[in-house]
Write an enzyme that holds these catalytic residues in place. Structure first.
Site, PDB file in Angstrom:
ATOM      1  CD  GLU A  27      -2.788  -1.158   2.522  1.00  0.00           C
ATOM      2  OE1 GLU A  27      -2.251  -1.560   3.264  1.00  0.00           O
ATOM      3  OE2 GLU A  27      -4.079  -1.130   2.313  1.00  0.00           O
ATOM      4  CD  GLU A  66      -2.916  -6.218   4.070  1.00  0.00           C
ATOM      5  OE1 GLU A  66      -3.307  -7.104   3.222  1.00  0.00           O
ATOM      6  OE2 GLU A  66      -2.452  -5.019   4.291  1.00  0.00           O
TER       7      GLU A  66
END
Ligand SMILES: CCCCCCCCCCCCC[C@H](O)CC(=O)SCCNC(=O)CCNC(=O)[C@H](O)C(C)(C)COP(=O)(O)OP(=O)(O)OC[C@H]1O[C@@H](n2cnc3c(N)ncnc32)[C@H](O)[C@@H]1OP(=O)(O)O
Length: 687
Positions: free
Chosen positions: A105, A125
């Site tokens: 990210e 995640e």
């Protein structure tokens, strides 16, 4: 601060430096902002390269910060990413090694990305019960095909930069190189980046309109109550229909909800528990693992062959010994057949298969084992056979070699006494199929030396196993608890529940298969033979009457076309059986008992709390070093739902007083484990 700043010519380099994996904890986030400001204020700097330490760009957010104030202390990761995007000087991310989660990210916030072809990028995640929480669900679909992005985010598996760069229309990487990535990024910044142009992913549109319905159906079918993957899919789909800002807000809301929930807490527990299990407390500080460069496997049957494949896969030469040429040839043919199956599925190249087979040395002569550093016995579960094997091993193996038994039921202390070197004897209990199952119980006998224990654990990790140390007892950690689990299931059966009621309840809890479907898959004949032997040895032993009756009828499970369930020829779907229903009815008629009704909740409690109670005894006796080790055994080896964290963690979430009360209700005759009672009374937890 956990970053390093330097300038080369007109390029500022910000290097993440937060060992071991460049976790994006608060100090690292602060360091990136500080260095970015420094670069923006430096007149000689025209562009900025952000990179890692070669092995790790970053493993993502610091998971250990979740649940602490640091994780929500500014600068948050979103703040840092937006600062990169809004930088007045172009930012180029140089990706090498691992770039996971918040690390990817972060890279998506740069204006450009240059990656090593071998770099591994991913958003794992969901494996922590989360969704990407710093823009990943909104940015990745803007630079990859939506389906590719959705697969990566909902599955959590990494891809290499080389593979993703080959995707038509991808806008994730501006360059993919085989050379030094930082130099390539600097050259890109110097020579290619148009002055003043600073493209932001957030300004791109999500390309394409691929239908994600099939993926949704697949995730729904597999979810078994696990929420994160479907939440992640919703966010990826939202990226196509709302503004970037709205999508970001939805993502943040979803992340906060998941990170505060039980499932993520359980998965974060599992993540750290597996790593903690590798650590063996109490070993002398100077304990070092012995070198293991050559391995012997005694026994080329199903277990021996699977064990050998673990080492071949890791590039470690293996000598496989059998008592005669025929079983040896059969074992080698099985290994070759297993590799060929992987080649046929495209999971292994023919060259890799031949390399592995080339590391395999077959023999029927113990003398050929003399140069091995570790010998693992995987022969028939009979103490006389073990005695013969360990006597031979003791005679031929060089001093310092380690003698390991794969026994799952026999006493490793007794086995050690068959040798002149009990300190070099250890248990290495693999789970079938040994080349597939990740759990490895390292069984510490009374005389096992510290460095032998450390070596077995180290070797286990080298071959990719999740290792857990167990003391010596009947069944060690996993199988001892499994015996209680199965007993609890049989008690329910004898009290009136049906196999399908029990299986569907525990599968609703998250198990892939309930105990009776597992029984039909494994086959009832071996268990029946063991029970008959034990009945003969101990006439007063309580009978497993219902199981025995089905076996007497030849209902051994799928292999016999019928067991606890009926099966259509050649098919494996379990069909509730009228024959079994009648056996149960007849049982209750003979006993004069009325069949009781059980709710799915009670069925789950009876089976899972039986695991917990036996786990508490195992912990109290010191057979397991930690409650979290017990969780690891059940997550890695027995199919306990990972999003529940393992039996001991689950008991903590339910509350030990609740567990204790329930156990007393289920069977007034059994006193719950003393440790469980004590912790419940003190309001404490296992973990
Ligand atoms: C409760 C209220 C909270 C409110 C929060 C509000 C904040 C909102 C902002 C959200 C930001 C979200 C950002 C992002 O979307 C979320 C994430 O990034 S989550 C993390 C995602 N990353 C991962 O899941 C990767 C996990 N790690 C691995 O897969 C592996 O470690 C690896 C990277 C592949 C490396 O494998 P190995 O080489 O085998 O090494 P080990 O696994 O043994 O690890 C070595 C060592 O490092 C520790 N460690 C690894 N990764 C992390 C990590 N991400 N965080 C912390 N620690 C990590 C590991 O435990 C080992 O430690 P040791 O055992 O040596 O002590």
């Amino acid at each position: 601060m956990s970053t390093q700043y330097s300038v080369a010519g007109s390029v500022a380099i910000i290097r993440l430096d937060n060992p071991p994996v460049n976790g994006l904890g608060l100090s690292t986030r602060q360091g990136i902002l500080r260095d970015l400001t420094r670069a923006l204020d430096a007149p000689e700097v025209e562009s900025i390269v952000l990179t890692g330490n070669g092995k790790f760009f970053s493993a993502g957010a610091d998971i250990s910060e979740f649940g602490t104030s640091k994780s929500s202390t500014e600068p948050s990761l979103r703040t840092v990413i937006e600062a990169l995007e809004d930088s007045t000087k172009p930012v180029v991310a140089a990706l090498e090694g691992t770039c996971f989660g918040g690390g990817l990210e972060l890279a998506l916030g740069a204006h450009y990305r240059v990656a090593a072809k071998s770099a591994k990028v991913g958003l794992p995640e969901v494996k922590l019960g989360l969704v990407p929480g710093a823009g990943g669900t909104q940015r990745l679909p803007r630079v990859l095909k939506v389906r590719t992005a959705a697969d990566m985010i909902t599955g959590g598996s990494p891809r290499t930069a080389g593979a993703l760069a080959a995707e038509p229309g991808q806008r994730l990487f501006d360059r993919v190189v085989d050379s030094d990535t930082v130099i390539a990024a600097m050259q890109f910044a110097d020579e290619t980046v148009p002055s003043g142009k600073r493209p932001r992913i957030r300004d791109l549109e999500v390309a394409g309109s691929e239908d994600l319905g099939a993926l949704r159906a697949q995730l729904t079918k597999r979810s078994r109550g696990f929420a994160a993957p479907l939440v992640a899919l919703d966010l990826v789909e939202k990226a196509r229909s709302v503004s970037f800002a709205e999508g970001l807000d939805a993502e943040h809301t979803a992340f906060l909800q998941l990170v505060g929930g039980d499932q993520s807490a359980a998965l974060r527990h599992a993540f750290f528990a597996e790593r903690t299990a590798r650590k063996i407390p109490g070993l002398a500080a100077d304990t070092a693992a012995r070198p293991v460069q050559k391995v012997a496997v005694v026994g080329a049957g199903t277990m021996g062959g699977g064990i050998a494949m673990n080492f071949l896969n890791a590039g470690i030469p293996v000598t496989v010994l059998e008592t005669a040429q025929e079983p040896l040839d059969r074992g080698l043919a099985t290994i070759r057949r297993n590799y060929q199956a992987q080649v046929d599925k495209g999971k292994l190249t023919p060259e890799a298969m031949e390399t592995r087979m080339g590391l395999l040395r077959p023999t029927v002569d113990y003398a050929d084992l003399a140069d091995c550093d570790l010998a693992i016995e995987a022969v028939f579960e009979d103490m006389d056979v073990k005695r013969a094997v360990f006597t031979n091993l003791d005679q031929v193996l060089k001093p310092g070699a380690i003698l390991a038994s794969n026994t799952s039921t026999l006493d490793v202390d007794t086995i050690a006494e068959f040798t002149s070197r009990p300190a070099d004897v250890v248990g290495m209990h693999f789970f079938s199929p040994a080349n597939v199952m990740t759990l490895l119980e390292i069984v510490r006998a009374d005389k096992t030396a510290d460095e032998v224990l450390a070596t077995a654990s180290d070797v286990g990790q080298r071959i990719g196993k999740v290792t857990v140390v167990s003391g010596v007892c009947d069944g060690f950690i996993g199988n001892r608890m499994l015996a209680r689990y199965r007993r609890a299931a049989n008690v329910l059966l004898e009290a009136g529940a049906s196999p399908e009621q029990i299986d569907s309840a525990i599968e609703g809890f998250g198990y892939a298969m309930g105990p009776f479907r597992v029984g039909d898959l494994a086959g009832g004949d071996i268990g029946w033979a063991i029970r008959k032997r034990r009945y003969a040895e101990n006439p007063d032993m309580p009978r497993d009457e219902i199981s025995d009756r089905l076996c007497e009828m030849g209902r051994f499970g799928q292999k016999a076309g019928a067991g606890w369930y009926d099966y259509e020829p050649g098919r494996r779907n379990a069909i509730p059986s009228p024959v079994v229903a009648e056996v149960l009815e007849a049982y209750h008629r003979e006993k004069g008992t009325r069949r009781q009704e059980f709710s799915p909740e009670e069925i789950v409690q009876r089976l899972v709390f039986a695991l917990v109670d036996e786990g508490a005894r195992i912990l109290d006796e010191g057979i397991a070093l930690r409650a979290s080790d017990i969780d690891v055994v059940y997550l890695a080896g027995y199919g306990f739902p990972r999003h529940r964290g393992g039996p001991m963690f689950y008991a903590d979430t339910v509350g030990l007083a609740t567990v204790e009360d329930a156990l007393r209700t289920f069977d007034a005759g059994i006193e719950p484990a003393p440790l469980l009672t004590r912790l419940a009374k003190e309001g404490k937890t296992f973990n």
